[in-house]
Structure formats: structure tokens, C-alpha cells
Design a protein around this motif. Structure first.
Motif, PDB file in Angstrom:
ATOM      1  N   THR A  39     -21.043 -26.852 -35.816  1.00 20.35           N
ATOM      2  CA  THR A  39     -21.997 -27.981 -36.516  1.00 20.35           C
ATOM      3  C   THR A  39     -23.502 -27.717 -36.201  1.00 20.35           C
ATOM      4  N   ILE A  40     -23.672 -26.916 -35.082  1.00 15.90           N
ATOM      5  CA  ILE A  40     -25.190 -26.699 -34.917  1.00 15.90           C
ATOM      6  C   ILE A  40     -25.518 -25.573 -35.775  1.00 15.90           C
ATOM      7  N   ALA A  41     -24.605 -24.554 -36.318  1.00 13.49           N
ATOM      8  CA  ALA A  41     -24.668 -23.337 -37.193  1.00 13.49           C
ATOM      9  C   ALA A  41     -24.875 -24.079 -38.607  1.00 13.49           C
ATOM     10  N   CYS A  42     -23.985 -24.972 -39.003  1.00 16.41           N
ATOM     11  CA  CYS A  42     -23.869 -25.680 -40.205  1.00 16.41           C
ATOM     12  C   CYS A  42     -25.286 -26.239 -40.586  1.00 16.41           C
ATOM     13  N   PHE A  43     -25.691 -27.254 -39.537  1.00 13.12           N
ATOM     14  CA  PHE A  43     -26.902 -27.792 -39.934  1.00 13.12           C
ATOM     15  C   PHE A  43     -28.096 -26.934 -40.009  1.00 13.12           C
ATOM     16  N   ILE A  44     -28.074 -26.013 -39.310  1.00 13.14           N
ATOM     17  CA  ILE A  44     -29.160 -25.182 -39.480  1.00 13.14           C
ATOM     18  C   ILE A  44     -29.054 -24.283 -40.713  1.00 13.14           C
ATOM     19  N   LEU A  45     -27.960 -24.020 -41.087  1.00 14.11           N
ATOM     20  CA  LEU A  45     -28.199 -23.274 -42.207  1.00 14.11           C
ATOM     21  C   LEU A  45     -28.277 -24.260 -43.590  1.00 14.11           C
ATOM     22  N   GLY A  46     -27.747 -25.252 -43.470  1.00 14.99           N
ATOM     23  CA  GLY A  46     -27.952 -26.443 -44.346  1.00 14.99           C
ATOM     24  C   GLY A  46     -28.952 -26.643 -44.780  1.00 14.99           C
ATOM     25  N   SER A  47     -29.843 -26.748 -43.502  1.00 15.87           N
ATOM     26  CA  SER A  47     -31.396 -27.178 -43.634  1.00 15.87           C
ATOM     27  C   SER A  47     -32.142 -26.153 -44.260  1.00 15.87           C
ATOM     28  N   LEU A  48     -32.085 -24.967 -44.049  1.00 16.51           N
ATOM     29  CA  LEU A  48     -32.394 -23.913 -44.682  1.00 16.51           C
ATOM     30  C   LEU A  48     -32.450 -23.738 -46.239  1.00 16.51           C
ATOM     31  N   VAL A  49     -31.026 -24.132 -46.658  1.00 22.33           N
ATOM     32  CA  VAL A  49     -30.742 -23.924 -47.853  1.00 22.33           C
ATOM     33  C   VAL A  49     -31.494 -25.139 -48.731  1.00 22.33           C
ATOM     34  N   MET A  50     -31.696 -26.529 -48.166  1.00 22.59           N
ATOM     35  CA  MET A  50     -32.199 -27.433 -48.846  1.00 22.59           C
ATOM     36  C   MET A  50     -33.744 -27.236 -48.850  1.00 22.59           C
ATOM     37  N   ILE A  51     -34.482 -26.671 -47.872  1.00 24.02           N
ATOM     38  CA  ILE A  51     -35.725 -26.331 -47.895  1.00 24.02           C
ATOM     39  C   ILE A  51     -36.108 -25.248 -48.742  1.00 24.02           C
ATOM     40  N   LEU A  52     -35.285 -24.167 -48.909  1.00 22.51           N
ATOM     41  CA  LEU A  52     -35.483 -23.017 -50.042  1.00 22.51           C
ATOM     42  C   LEU A  52     -35.381 -23.644 -51.309  1.00 22.51           C
ATOM     43  N   LEU A  53     -34.140 -24.574 -51.704  1.00 21.61           N
ATOM     44  CA  LEU A  53     -33.907 -25.060 -52.819  1.00 21.61           C
ATOM     45  C   LEU A  53     -35.079 -25.802 -52.984  1.00 21.61           C
ATOM     46  N   ASN A  54     -35.627 -26.835 -52.456  1.00 20.50           N
ATOM     47  CA  ASN A  54     -36.739 -27.646 -52.552  1.00 20.50           C
ATOM     48  C   ASN A  54     -37.986 -26.816 -53.265  1.00 20.50           C
ATOM     49  N   LYS A  55     -38.285 -25.747 -52.491  1.00 17.34           N
ATOM     50  CA  LYS A  55     -39.459 -24.885 -52.819  1.00 17.34           C
ATOM     51  C   LYS A  55     -39.089 -24.058 -54.319  1.00 17.34           C
ATOM     52  N   LYS A  56     -37.778 -23.743 -54.379  1.00 20.97           N
ATOM     53  CA  LYS A  56     -37.559 -22.931 -55.500  1.00 20.97           C
ATOM     54  C   LYS A  56     -37.375 -23.665 -56.873  1.00 20.97           C
ATOM     55  N   PHE A  57     -36.549 -24.568 -56.741  1.00 23.27           N
ATOM     56  CA  PHE A  57     -35.863 -25.341 -57.772  1.00 23.27           C
ATOM     57  C   PHE A  57     -36.202 -26.830 -57.486  1.00 23.27           C
ATOM     58  N   PRO A  58     -37.536 -27.299 -57.527  1.00 18.46           N
ATOM     59  CA  PRO A  58     -37.937 -28.744 -57.132  1.00 18.46           C
ATOM     60  C   PRO A  58     -37.420 -29.757 -58.016  1.00 18.46           C
ATOM     61  N   ILE A  59     -36.682 -30.734 -57.385  1.00 19.28           N
ATOM     62  CA  ILE A  59     -36.210 -32.025 -58.185  1.00 19.28           C
ATOM     63  C   ILE A  59     -37.276 -32.590 -58.891  1.00 19.28           C
ATOM     64  N   LYS A  60     -37.227 -32.906 -60.255  1.00 14.97           N
ATOM     65  CA  LYS A  60     -38.418 -33.617 -61.185  1.00 14.97           C
ATOM     66  C   LYS A  60     -37.755 -35.166 -61.240  1.00 14.97           C
ATOM     67  N   ASN A  61     -38.704 -36.052 -60.967  1.00 13.92           N
ATOM     68  CA  ASN A  61     -38.700 -37.310 -61.276  1.00 13.92           C
ATOM     69  C   ASN A  61     -39.990 -37.987 -61.039  1.00 13.92           C
ATOM     70  N   SER A  62     -40.147 -39.149 -61.457  1.00 10.15           N
ATOM     71  CA  SER A  62     -41.591 -39.885 -61.618  1.00 10.15           C
ATOM     72  C   SER A  62     -42.155 -40.060 -60.337  1.00 10.15           C
ATOM     73  N   LEU A  63     -41.364 -39.668 -59.193  1.00 10.58           N
ATOM     74  CA  LEU A  63     -42.062 -39.809 -57.972  1.00 10.58           C
ATOM     75  C   LEU A  63     -42.258 -38.565 -57.401  1.00 10.58           C
ATOM     76  N   THR A  64     -41.714 -37.327 -57.870  1.00  4.29           N
ATOM     77  CA  THR A  64     -41.932 -36.065 -57.376  1.00  4.29           C
ATOM     78  C   THR A  64     -43.107 -35.447 -58.073  1.00  4.29           C
ATOM     79  N   ILE A  65     -43.239 -35.970 -59.467  1.00  7.31           N
ATOM     80  CA  ILE A  65     -44.429 -35.271 -60.230  1.00  7.31           C
ATOM     81  C   ILE A  65     -45.622 -35.640 -59.928  1.00  7.31           C
ATOM     82  N   GLN A  66     -45.823 -36.713 -58.957  1.00  7.27           N
ATOM     83  CA  GLN A  66     -47.151 -37.259 -58.543  1.00  7.27           C
ATOM     84  C   GLN A  66     -47.684 -36.418 -57.324  1.00  7.27           C
ATOM     85  N   PRO A  67     -48.864 -36.249 -57.374  1.00 11.83           N
ATOM     86  CA  PRO A  67     -49.512 -35.402 -56.248  1.00 11.83           C
ATOM     87  C   PRO A  67     -49.160 -35.754 -54.989  1.00 11.83           C
ATOM     88  N   SER A  68     -49.152 -34.684 -53.804  1.00 14.37           N
ATOM     89  CA  SER A  68     -48.759 -35.343 -52.629  1.00 14.37           C
ATOM     90  C   SER A  68     -50.081 -35.574 -51.898  1.00 14.37           C
TER      91      SER A  68
END
Length: 215
Positions: A39-68
């Protein structure tokens, strides 16, 4: 965008189910340890996968296109969000007891505390990596998806109820209330890091305080 959304959801499901599957394949005397460490390993790897996906292939919707907002504001609202989440948690707990006659205390939290006492390394899973996984799934993906379909209120209701049901300990109002806070933080700052920080800080405080009280 569609592929990254699906990948994030699949990653979450795998992180939640693979440890139990691995545990079923080993002798009973090793089952608990295998489940915990996988579980520890899966959660660590899963978190890394999601962070990398968010950087490389950001999800586009009317919320995410607004500036942070700025990084400083993200940190500030993350810290404020911790107190907001704790406040609504306490309030919802009182309402559950007074109106719904639900006893206080979360079976889910107590179970995690018991695991941490036996496997201290598991603390990082509940305090750091579980919030990352949950915020990407329930706020970034689910809330973000319904944000354009139902508006902010409908999206918050749907994602927060799903967030509550996934914890499976009967405290629907309590977890939904926390979910609303995390949705608010995401909308307020337009940055998923804000709700992640608040979620991390809240979990860490809850786990450590519970561990101290039980000693």
C-alpha cells in the motif's frame, strides 16, 4: 486530457486494490505486512504518476484554464484550509451526534492509527500520499469534470459525496463537509496544490493528535 483523466482514475483504483490482491497471494503470516508495505509503495508510485500526468498532460476545463494564484497564496490558503477543514469536521461531527445519532469517532481513522502504531512508516501514506491521490481524483478529475456540467455547487456535492462514500465508515456528512472545503480551496486558488496542502496538514494533525491521546 481524456487519457490523463482515465489514467488518474485507473491509477487510483490500482493503488486501492492491488495491495489486497498481493496479500491474497502470500501465506497468512505474511499477509498483513505485504498489504501494508505494498500500500505504501502503491500510494507513493500512484502519487508520482498523477503529479507527472498533471504536468505533462494537464486536464483542460473552464476551471483549470484560469490562472492560479501565487505560490505564496497557495501556501497561505493551504494553511488556512487546514483550519477550515478541522472546523467543519468538528461541526459536522456535532450535528451527526445531535441530529443523526451517529456516534463520534471515525472507524477509518482509528484503523489507520492502529496500523501506524504497528507500522510507523504507514504514517507517510495517510498524511502525505493519500491526500495527493484523493485530491487529484475527487477534486481535479471528478469536481473538475462536473464543474462544467452542473456548476460549482453541483460539482461540489457530487465529488464530496463520492469522497465521503469511499471512506466507508458512515460519516457521510463529516467527509462531505471536508470535501466542500477542499473544493472551495481549489476554486479559490485555481491550484490543486492548495487543497492537497490543506488535506495533508489536516491528516497529519489528526493522526498525530490521535496517537498522542491514545498513548
Amino acid at each position: 486530457m481524456k487519457n490523463s483523466t482515465i489514467t488518474i482514475l485507473v491509477t487510483y483504483v490500482i493503488a486501492q486494490t492491488l495491495p489486497a490482491l498481493l496479500g491474497s497471494l502470500v501465506p497468512s503470516n505474511a499477509k498483513t505486512s505485504v498489504i501494508i508495505y505494498s500500500t505504501i509503495a502503491c500510494f507513493i508510485l500512484g502519487s508520482l504518476v498523477m503529479i507527472l500526468l498533471n504536468k505533462k498532460f494537464p486536464i483542460k476545463n473552464s476551471l483549470t484554464i484560469q490562472p492560479s494564484v501565487s505560490k505564496g497564496q497557495v501556501l497561505s490558503w493551504g494553511f488556512i484550509g487546514m483550519f477550515l477543514a478541522i472546523f467543519v469536521q468538528i461541526t459536522a461531527n456535532l450535528i451527526e451526534q445531535a441530529v443523526l445519532k451517529i456516534p463520534p469517532g471515525s472507524a477509518n481513522t482509528q484503523y489507520i492509527i492502529e496500523i501506524i502504531n504497528k507500522y510507523p512508516l504507514f504514517l507517510i501514506t495517510g498524511a502525505i500520499f493519500a491526500p495527493i491521490l484523493e485530491e487529484f481524483v475527487f477534486r481535479k478529475v471528478i469536481f473538475g469534470f462536473f464543474y462544467d456540467l452542473t456548476g460549482v455547487v453541483g460539482a461540489a456535492v457530487i465529488s464530496s459525496l463520492l469522497f465521503a462514500f469511499i471512506h466507508m465508515d458512515g460519516h457521510i456528512l463529516l467527509y462531505s463537509a471536508m470535501g466542500f472545503v477542499f473544493c472551495f480551496l481549489y476554486v479559490k486558488t485555481k491550484n490543486i496544490a492548495t487543497s492537497i496542502i490543506a488535506h495533508m496538514l489536516m491528516n497529519t494533525l489528526v493522526f498525530i493528535s490521535q496517537m498522542v491521546l491514545l498513548k
